[in-house]
Design an enzyme around this catalytic site. Structure first.
Site, PDB file in Angstrom:
ATOM      1  N   THR A   1       0.822  -1.210   0.000  1.00 37.27           N
ATOM      2  CA  THR A   1       0.000   0.000   0.000  1.00 37.27           C
ATOM      3  C   THR A   1       0.857   1.261   0.000  1.00 37.27           C
ATOM      4  O   THR A   1       0.693   2.155  -0.841  1.00 37.27           O
ATOM      5  CB  THR A   1      -0.900   0.006   1.259  1.00 37.27           C
ATOM      6  OG1 THR A   1      -1.687  -1.177   1.251  1.00 37.27           O
ATOM      7  CG2 THR A   1      -1.804   1.211   1.283  1.00 37.27           C
ATOM      8  N   VAL A   2       1.794   1.341   0.944  1.00 37.73           N
ATOM      9  CA  VAL A   2       2.592   2.569   1.084  1.00 37.73           C
ATOM     10  C   VAL A   2       3.602   2.687  -0.059  1.00 37.73           C
ATOM     11  O   VAL A   2       3.769   3.760  -0.650  1.00 37.73           O
ATOM     12  CB  VAL A   2       3.300   2.615   2.454  1.00 37.73           C
ATOM     13  CG1 VAL A   2       4.097   3.909   2.595  1.00 37.73           C
ATOM     14  CG2 VAL A   2       2.288   2.478   3.589  1.00 37.73           C
TER      15      VAL A   2
ATOM     16  N   GLU B   1      -2.974  -3.241   9.285  1.00 40.92           N
ATOM     17  CA  GLU B   1      -1.702  -3.954   9.139  1.00 40.92           C
ATOM     18  C   GLU B   1      -1.945  -5.267   8.404  1.00 40.92           C
ATOM     19  O   GLU B   1      -3.075  -5.767   8.355  1.00 40.92           O
ATOM     20  CB  GLU B   1      -1.119  -4.257  10.520  1.00 40.92           C
ATOM     21  CG  GLU B   1      -0.766  -3.027  11.320  1.00 40.92           C
ATOM     22  CD  GLU B   1       0.239  -2.142  10.601  1.00 40.92           C
ATOM     23  OE1 GLU B   1       1.334  -2.603  10.284  1.00 40.92           O
ATOM     24  OE2 GLU B   1      -0.094  -0.976  10.320  1.00 40.92           O
TER      25      GLU B   1
ATOM     26  N   GLY C   1      -3.332   4.721   5.356  1.00 43.82           N
ATOM     27  CA  GLY C   1      -3.723   4.707   3.940  1.00 43.82           C
ATOM     28  C   GLY C   1      -2.562   5.113   3.054  1.00 43.82           C
ATOM     29  O   GLY C   1      -1.599   5.755   3.506  1.00 43.82           O
TER      30      GLY C   1
ATOM     31  N   LYS D   1       3.768   3.030  18.278  1.00 44.26           N
ATOM     32  CA  LYS D   1       3.819   4.457  17.941  1.00 44.26           C
ATOM     33  C   LYS D   1       4.012   5.330  19.180  1.00 44.26           C
ATOM     34  O   LYS D   1       4.761   6.307  19.145  1.00 44.26           O
ATOM     35  CB  LYS D   1       2.546   4.845  17.185  1.00 44.26           C
ATOM     36  CG  LYS D   1       2.470   4.206  15.796  1.00 44.26           C
ATOM     37  CD  LYS D   1       1.086   4.342  15.204  1.00 44.26           C
ATOM     38  CE  LYS D   1       1.015   3.797  13.783  1.00 44.26           C
ATOM     39  NZ  LYS D   1      -0.370   3.705  13.287  1.00 44.26           N
TER      40      LYS D   1
ATOM     41  N   VAL E   1       4.514   7.303  12.448  1.00 39.91           N
ATOM     42  CA  VAL E   1       3.445   7.638  13.396  1.00 39.91           C
ATOM     43  C   VAL E   1       2.509   8.662  12.766  1.00 39.91           C
ATOM     44  O   VAL E   1       2.948   9.671  12.233  1.00 39.91           O
ATOM     45  CB  VAL E   1       4.019   8.238  14.707  1.00 39.91           C
ATOM     46  CG1 VAL E   1       2.896   8.528  15.696  1.00 39.91           C
ATOM     47  CG2 VAL E   1       5.049   7.322  15.323  1.00 39.91           C
TER      48      VAL E   1
ATOM     49  N   ASP F   1       0.047  -1.876  17.493  1.00 43.61           N
ATOM     50  CA  ASP F   1       0.488  -0.815  16.573  1.00 43.61           C
ATOM     51  C   ASP F   1       0.526   0.530  17.308  1.00 43.61           C
ATOM     52  O   ASP F   1       1.499   1.286  17.185  1.00 43.61           O
ATOM     53  CB  ASP F   1      -0.481  -0.765  15.383  1.00 43.61           C
ATOM     54  CG  ASP F   1      -0.156   0.350  14.403  1.00 43.61           C
ATOM     55  OD1 ASP F   1       0.767   0.164  13.589  1.00 43.61           O
ATOM     56  OD2 ASP F   1      -0.815   1.406  14.466  1.00 43.61           O
TER      57      ASP F   1
HETATM   58  N1  HSE Z   1      -2.511   0.030  10.576  1.00 40.93           N
HETATM   59  C1  HSE Z   1      -2.105   1.358  10.869  1.00 40.93           C
HETATM   60  C2  HSE Z   1      -3.318   2.127  11.336  1.00 40.93           C
HETATM   61  C3  HSE Z   1      -1.519   1.992   9.632  1.00 40.93           C
HETATM   62  O1  HSE Z   1      -4.439   1.645  11.206  1.00 40.93           O
HETATM   63  O2  HSE Z   1      -3.155   3.224  11.867  1.00 40.93           O
HETATM   64  C4  HSE Z   1      -0.742   3.227   9.910  1.00 40.93           C
HETATM   65  O3  HSE Z   1       0.368   2.996  10.711  1.00 40.93           O
END
Ligand code: HSE
Length: 438
Positions: free
Chosen positions: A12-13, A187, A306, A202, A129, A198
């Site tokens: 995605t990224v 993720e 996203g 962060k 983050v 996650d």
């Molecule tokens: N899975 C993470 C979220 C993606 O939903 O924030 C961004 O780090």
């Protein structure tokens, strides 16, 4: 001067980054100088949202790092290994790194920063983050004069998307999670989102920056939304709160002097009063509230996950490095990141949770009989826990009651002692939910 980019990962990224690099028109003029030269993928045959020349693709990520045509390594593959080793390999080769990998930075940030300082290369992590929200550079630099009291935020887009749609539409958890995955928010293994891992990665990174130290990631108390029940979201709403997955890092009072920094860092579903600045943050949006002395409260808000927003942060980091390379062309080494150069890294220790104080929301399933509320009140009172409100809700089964208690700010050890006594009461069937309240 053209700058060669090597991309590790085209998910995605990665696809978002490749898309920006392929369409420089109307962006910063330096984007046109960035040339995507090698891309590591897991599967050469997979269909992708961006078209890339077949000769750019390889299944060997080390070949991307080692390619002499690659000047900047962009790691967007995720996961701990081989990502960590590839980042260290790039640093050892004197190549600056841009990474969105919060899991690696939260666990190996100190090792990576030390290697980067030794080699005199940048490792930039803005995308790790808050997706598209600029929060890393402001914490590192713009707020540097402050004594940071607290950093709190909604920093997982997937869970905020799920909670918002469940609250607004009564949508089913599994359906909304599937939609978040389809939109590229979640993720690869969404357990990291819904179990809070996650967000813990962060907040470890934000705490490290805010307090100038390395935070022990494994020690962060973490609770996700996977055990949250819809009825607690509904009861909270009736009492004037919204439930959000909050990540918090705060300095403990009067102890923020000396070599070691004592911190309270945690992730859990939290009841926010509806007027709280974070209460209106909905959908995939993230927000981070920084409270410092003398600045006061500063809030950073925007899309937290996203392809587009995350790629926006990755490319901004690439541009920072590219700009410095251009400005210092001809000199032997680029200047160090000023904070790394100052050698300001120090140890941080997490406070024992029993010593922290919180307001709490508790839902009890009890029998509906005279004196039950009194007994519960006595348990709280004997443990020194002061109650702010206590409300009884109707249940569908006759003879049963649901009692919701909100406490004042109380010591966690006292609160746990009261809960143990309440659980032992014959009239109490279960402590059905227990959430923190701001
Ligand atoms: N899975 C993470 C979220 C993606 O939903 O924030 C961004 O780090």
């Amino acid at each position: 001067m053209t700058i060669g980019i090597g991309l590790l990962g085209l998910g995605t990224v990665g696809a978002g980054v490749a898309g920006i690099l392929a369409t420089p028109s109307g962006r910063h003029p330096l984007v046109a100088e960035l040339d995507l030269r090698r891309v590591a993928v897991r599967d050469l045959t997979r269909l992708r949202p961006v078209e890339l020349a077949a000769e750019l693709l390889t299944t060997n990520p080390e070949a991307v790092v080692d390619d002499p045509a690659v000047d900047i390594v962009v790691e967007v593959m995720g996961g701990l290994e081989p990502a960590r080793s590839l980042i260290l390999r790039a640093i050892a080769a004197g190549k600056p790194v841009v990474t969105a990998n919060k899991a690696v930075i939260a666990r190996y940030g100190e090792e990576i920063a030390a290697a980067a300082a030794e080699q005199g290369v940048y490792v930039l992590i803005e995308a790790a983050v808050g997706g598209g929200i600029p929060i890393i550079e402001p914490l590192k630099q713009s707020l540097g004069a402050n004594r940071i009291q607290r950093v709190s935020g909604i920093i997982n887009g997937t869970t905020n998307y799920i909670l918002s749609r469940m609250a607004a539409e009564g949508a089913a958890y599994a359906d909304v999670l599937a939609e978040a995955q389809r939109l590229g928010y979640a993720e690869a293994d969404p357990a990291a989102d819904v179990q809070g891992g996650d967000a813990a990665d962060k907040i470890a990174i934000l705490a490290g920056l805010a307090y100038g130290g390395s935070v022990p990631r494994a020690a962060i108390p973490t609770e996700g939304i996977d055990r949250l029940e819809a009825r607690d979201v509904a009861y909270a709403a009736q009492l004037g709160y919204v439930v959000k997955l909050l990540a918090v890092a705060q300095a403990m009072p009067n102890l923020n002097q000396g070599a070691e920094q004592l911190l309270d860092v945690r992730v859990h579903p939290t009841l926010l009063p509806k007027a709280h600045p974070l209460a209106g943050v909905n959908g995939v949006n993230n927000a981070i509230l920084v409270e410092g002395d003398p600045v006061g409260q500063v809030m950073f808000y925007g899309p937290g996950a996203g392809a587009g927003p995350t790629a926006s942060a990755v490319v901004a980091d690439i541009l920072n490095i590219a700009g410095i390379r251009q400005a210092t062309a001809g000199s032997a080494k680029p200047p160090l990141d000023p904070l790394l150069a100052a050698g300001s890294w120090r140890a941080c220790r997490l406070v024992d949770s029993a010593e922290t104080t919180h307001r709490n929301y508790v839902r009890l399933r009890t029998s509906d009989e005279a004196g039950v509320i009194g007994k519960i009140g006595t348990c709280f009172g004997e443990a020194g826990v002061s109650i702010q409100s206590i409300v009884q809700f109707e249940t569908q089964s006759a003879g049963d009651a649901e009692i919701v208690v909100i406490t004042h700010d109380v010591c966690e050890a006292n609160f746990r002692q009261a809960l143990a006594a309440i659980e032992a009461l014959a009239d109490v069937q279960a402590v059905a939910a227990c959430l923190r309240t701001l």
